[in-house]
Design an enzyme around this catalytic site. Structure first.
Site, mmCIF file in Angstrom:
data_model
loop_
_atom_site.group_PDB
_atom_site.id
_atom_site.type_symbol
_atom_site.label_atom_id
_atom_site.label_comp_id
_atom_site.label_asym_id
_atom_site.label_seq_id
_atom_site.Cartn_x
_atom_site.Cartn_y
_atom_site.Cartn_z
ATOM 1 C CG MET A 1 33.270 44.214 41.773
ATOM 2 S SD MET A 1 33.499 45.489 43.469
ATOM 3 C CE MET A 1 34.797 43.973 43.927
ATOM 4 C CG ASN B 1 33.278 40.568 41.321
ATOM 5 O OD1 ASN B 1 32.832 40.691 42.192
ATOM 6 N ND2 ASN B 1 32.804 41.134 39.446
ATOM 7 C CG HIS C 1 41.215 51.108 40.395
ATOM 8 N ND1 HIS C 1 41.575 51.806 41.076
ATOM 9 C CD2 HIS C 1 39.917 49.878 40.858
ATOM 10 C CE1 HIS C 1 41.180 51.782 42.539
ATOM 11 N NE2 HIS C 1 39.733 50.245 42.103
ATOM 12 C CD GLU C 2 38.193 47.977 39.319
ATOM 13 O OE1 GLU C 2 37.668 46.988 39.848
ATOM 14 O OE2 GLU C 2 37.217 48.865 38.735
ATOM 15 C CG HIS D 1 41.389 46.230 43.477
ATOM 16 N ND1 HIS D 1 41.314 46.858 44.481
ATOM 17 C CD2 HIS D 1 40.060 46.614 42.742
ATOM 18 C CE1 HIS D 1 40.719 47.675 44.559
ATOM 19 N NE2 HIS D 1 40.114 48.237 43.320
HETATM 20 N N1 B3K Z 1 35.521 47.566 44.510
HETATM 21 C C1 B3K Z 1 35.000 48.480 43.698
HETATM 22 C C2 B3K Z 1 34.204 49.306 44.449
HETATM 23 C C3 B3K Z 1 32.367 48.689 45.061
HETATM 24 C C4 B3K Z 1 31.212 49.663 45.601
HETATM 25 C C5 B3K Z 1 30.388 48.887 46.063
HETATM 26 N N2 B3K Z 1 29.868 49.923 46.676
HETATM 27 C C6 B3K Z 1 35.419 48.780 42.627
HETATM 28 C C7 B3K Z 1 36.410 50.164 42.778
HETATM 29 O O1 B3K Z 1 37.134 49.678 43.660
HETATM 30 O O2 B3K Z 1 37.565 48.404 42.154
HETATM 31 ZN ZN ZN Z 2 39.359 49.672 43.042
#
Ligand code: B3K
Ligand code: ZN
Length: 879
Positions: free
Chosen positions: A269, A271, A303-304, A307
């Site tokens: 995730m 965050n 990937h994270e 984001h």
């Molecule tokens: N954005 C999160 C995925 C969250 C899933 C919530 N049920 C990971 C990702 O795609 O990078």
């Molecule tokens: Zn993602």
């Protein structure tokens, strides 16, 4: 527990929020018996809201409300209403401060949403709607606020206290407690909030940005994982550099943190400044993790990280826009992986996932557009369509615009929308504005579900030297969508002359000699393209590099496929021709025990195996037979047992005929001195282990001894588990069970390795029958609360062990249904994910579909079904 039917939410009903939050001040008091959350929100009425009413409504889920203060005054009963899922304050001024205190119990949170505990540490997961399980809040992504977070906990048990942003204050408190305060200067939606408290060790590194700023990089793990962070740290630094060079995106905070947790519903995730990862998606060392894990970690860390711009700085207006961040970010991580490794292999892997799993989703009861129009439970929409097809849609824009204009488009997008919550349409608009390319019709890719199908016919006029391609497109009906409009499809083609060289492509009316590959833009239901100056009948190479997520139907014969396999300048299509040939041969022997396996497939495979000059990474991919899942996807009414046995026959015929070539290949691919994850070394290990697996599959005794020796002496997990898997899928029962025991003894302290041990057994077509899988569930290392364990046993059985899962007595289906019912109360997201293998019951022959339908009905009939499972089961059973 819910008793009534869940509500459907529609994109068309989107309204801007009535209230905005400028600032949130959070104070967490963490204890063993629960946590008290003090939230002070600085709020104001949204000037853009239509003024639908006075009252303030905040989301909440599973919260115990302790108090509410408005502008410093405690509200009395009657001045607010606690409706469980909503906290309503009927009358508020235009600007005010609201303070809410709630009590939650992270130690009892088995849904792993909101604040929960994993191996003794506190951690959070807020996307999509987990923040409302922490405190009352307008929990929607278009409310972006600045956060200040103070965490208080016992100092000995939780020495590390983390949240988003920079740590600005810390100190000791009475009773052996301490606190740390974090401040995040960037406004963010609540789904990006994170908190971690635990007894963790920290691995540090640093990164200097192109503009010269030093960023502090930290990975937090449990002490037993201290040896497993190097690869993630290196991947992170590569990703940071790549994003600067390819997209011009620098990191913005002074610290970037990653935390590994064992209990996590998905991979990771993003965050803000504090990414939280499933341990299995971040921790690795060569002895205990495979090449596949190394590659997965590199791409998920990237990937994270990516984001931070595509998702965090520019976020989604509402959850219908999920692909805005996910599709774009998957595209970015896949470009990154291609740059770090082999672009052709990367493209093959993308296309394989898409063609087996995403096409299946797009043809089933849960089919939805990349931008869905409605949902019941947003957690069900973290799908292959949103992620992978969404990435393909962005890739097509990249193809249509070319890399320079695409980069101008992404620059414009980031600059125009920094700090905003926007829509997929805003993304396309930025691409359009930067390039002056009309993407009007292209937008249908976001609106229409279903996989477009292209039927291609050709004819050649020798006298005129003209080669004509006629291409018709159609898109199948999907739930709620019929009579679809044609879409704008970039269709890359090449033509091979009799020597196997690319013919320069010139369309009628053009002058000069053209390119070897042309991207034809399909916009109508039917197009005819005339290529001139074509001296002899060519072999067409269609949809080069998988230029669009579509099916292509063209009647290549086997000789043409073999010709493409060895001559096509497009690596992807060389592989694809091999797949088509193998599919054709498997179909031919399917249900016909007396039909021999076409020697042309055997010869083509031998040529590949013996070709030492060819790109070994591509060779390793080309030798793999199409999976059962892909063969099911191609079938009209799939008969799983027949498909399995036909594929087995072809595999055994290949292994038997190529026995000596496989042995030579095995001997040739000796392990490298030191372990590296380069495309060459990965290919070498993959070929070596494939050769071993094929030989053991036909019961070769010399290969068995080689496997035992490799199992003993391997210095990396790819080779050790490769040998173990080969033994498990061999007829050598005694060696199989001895190796499994030895492996468990060696690795039982490492949960990530135990996961692999589980999945090798649960996915084995040879020994992984339902009884064996039930025994795994009784094993001391199995844990119903840990999603990874469930995925590696139940998920591996239902998703990969098709011959046993689809036992015609229906026992596999009923087992899955019972598992879903059991998990529905404790962890609805995991229960819903497990439902996927049953949803496509209509795709299967009657002997299977009846049992699958009954299993779905037994799930449907459970009392108090979660919204997650309810949506999937009801949509799957709908007429
Ligand atoms: N954005 C999160 C995925 C969250 C899933 C919530 N049920 C990971 C990702 O795609 O990078
Ligand atoms: Zn993602």
């Amino acid at each position: 527990m819910r008793t009534s039917q869940p509500k459907t939410i529609y994109l068309s009903e989107y309204r801007v929020p009535d209230f905005l939050v400028d600032h949130v001040d959070l104070r967490f008091e963490l204890f063993e018996e629960g946590a008290r959350v003090h939230s002070t929100m600085t709020m104001r009425r949204n000037p853009e809201a239509s003024g639908s009413g006075e009252q303030l409504e905040l989301n909440g889920d599973s919260l115990t409300l302790e108090s509410v203060h408005l502008d410093g005054r405690a509200l009395q009963a009657g001045e607010y209403e606690d409706r469980g899922e909503w906290l309503v304050v009927p009358s508020v001024p235009d600007a005010f401060e609201l303070k809410v205190v709630t009590w939650i119990e992270p130690q009892n949170n088995t849904r792993l949403e909101g604040l929960y505990k994993s191996s003794g540490m506190f951690c959070t997961q807020c996307e999509a709607e987990g923040f409302r399980c922490i405190t009352y809040f307008p929990d929607r992504p278009d409310v972006m606020a600045r956060y200040r977070t103070r965490i208080e906990a016992d100092k000995a048990a939780y020495p590390i206290l983390l949240s988003n942003g920079n740590d600005v204050d810390r100190g000791d408190l009475d009773g052996g407690r301490h606190y740390v305060t974090w401040e995040d200067p960037f406004p963010k939606p609540s789904y990006l909030f994170a908190l971690v408290a635990g007894d963790l060790v920290e691995q540090r590194d640093s990164f200097t940005t192109l503009s010269g700023r030093d960023i502090d990089l930290r990975i937090y793990i449990e002490p037993r994982n201290a040896e497993k962070t190097d690869h993630a740290m290196d991947s992170l630094k590569r990703a940071m550099r790549w994003d600067e060079e390819v997209y011009g995106r620098e990191y913005d905070l002074d610290i970037f943190m990653i935390v590994a947790v064992d209990d996590f519903n998905m991979g990771a995730m993003e965050n803000k400044g504090l990414n939280i990862f499933n341990s299995s998606c971040v921790l690795a060392r060569p002895e205990s993790e495979t090449d596949m894990a190394f590659q997965r970690i590199e791409s998920i860390v990237a990937h994270e990280y990516f984001h931070n711009w595509s998702g965090n700085r520019v976020t989604c207006r509402d959850w219908f826009q999920l692909s805005l961040k996910e599709g774009f970010t998957v595209f970015r991580d896949s470009q990154f992986s291609a740059d770090m490794g082999s672009p052709t292999v990367n493209r093959i892997e993308n296309a394989t996932l898409l063609r087996t799993a995403q096409f299946a989703e797009d043809g089933g009861p849960m089919a939805h557009p990349v931008r869905p129009a409605s949902y019941m439970e947003i957690s069900n929409f973290y799908t292959l369509t949103i992620y992978e097809k969404g990435a393909e849609v962005v890739r097509m824009i990249h193809t249509l615009l070319g890399p320079e204009l695409f980069r101008q488009g992404s620059d414009l997008y980031f600059q125009r929308h920094d700090g905003e919550a926007v829509t997929t349409d805003d993304f396309v608009k930025a691409m359009e504005d930067a390039s002056a390319k009309d993407l009007g019709q292209f937008r249908l890719w976001y609106e229409q579900a279903g996989t477009p199908e292209l039927v291609v016919e050709d004819d050649y006029d020798k006298a005129e030297q003209v080669y004509r391609l006629t291409i018709r497109q159609s898109i199948p009906d999907t739930p709620g969508q019929t009579d679809k409009k044609p879409q704008h499809i970039p269709f890359a083609v090449g033509l091979l002359d009799t020597e196997g060289n690319d013919i320069p492509l010139t369309l009628a009316g053009e002058s000069g000699s053209g390119e070897p590959t042309r991207v034809l833009e399909l916009t109508e239901r039917e197009h005819v393209f005339e290529f001139t100056g074509v001296g002899s009948r060519p072999v067409p190479s269609l949809l080069r590099n998988f230029s669009a997520p579509v099916r292509v139907n063209y009647p290549w014969n086997r000789d043409q496929l073999m010709f493409l396999m060895s001559h096509d300048s497009d690596g992807f299509n060389r592989w694809d021709a091999g797949q088509r040939l193998a599919v054709d041969v498997i179909h031919e022997v399917s249900g016909h025990a007396e039909t021999e396996v076409d020697p042309r497939l055997i010869n083509a495979s031998r040529t590949l195996l013996d070709d030492r000059d060819a790109d070994q990474a591509l060779v390793a991919k080309m030798l793999q037979l199409p999976s059962e899942a892909y063969l099911i996807e191609l079938a009209e009414q799939a008969d799983v047992q027949t498909i399995h046995h036909a594929r087995e026959r072809v595999l055994k015929a290949l292994a038997t005929a190529l026995r000596d070539d496989l042995m030579a290949c095995y001997q040739r691919q000796q392990p490298a001195e030191s372990y590296q994850v380069t495309p060459e070394d990965v290919a070498s290990r993959s070929l070596r282990n494939m050769a071993l697996a094929w030989l053991l599959h036909i019961g070769d005794e010399e290969a068995r001894d080689l496997a035992l020796a490799q199992f003993q002496s391997a210095t990396n997990m790819t080779d050790q588990s490769g040998a173990l898997r080969a033994l498990v899928n061999s007829p050598f029962e005694e060696e199989r069970s001895r190796a499994l025991d030895a492996f468990y003894q060696q690795w039982h302290r490492d949960p990530q390795v135990v996961e692999q041990w589980f999945s090798i057994q649960a996915s084995s077509p040879v020994s992984g029958d339902l009884a064996a899988v039930r025994r795994l569930l009784e094993h001391e290392a199995f844990d119903w609360k840990n999603p990874n364990k469930i995925r590696h046993v139940v998920g591996a059985f239902a998703g990969q062990n098709l011959v046993h899962f689809h036992d015609q007595d229906g026992s596999g289906y009923q087992f899955l249904a019972d598992t879903i019912r059991r998990l529905d109360d404790s962890n609805p997201q995991i229960a819903a994910r497990l439902t996927a293998p049953l949803t496509r019951w209509r795709k299967f022959a009657h002997v299977y579909s009846e049992g699958m339908r009954k299993a779905l009905e037994s799930v449907r009939d459970k009392d108090g079904l979660s919204r997650d499972v309810y949506e999937i089961v009801h949509k799957s059973l709908a007429e």
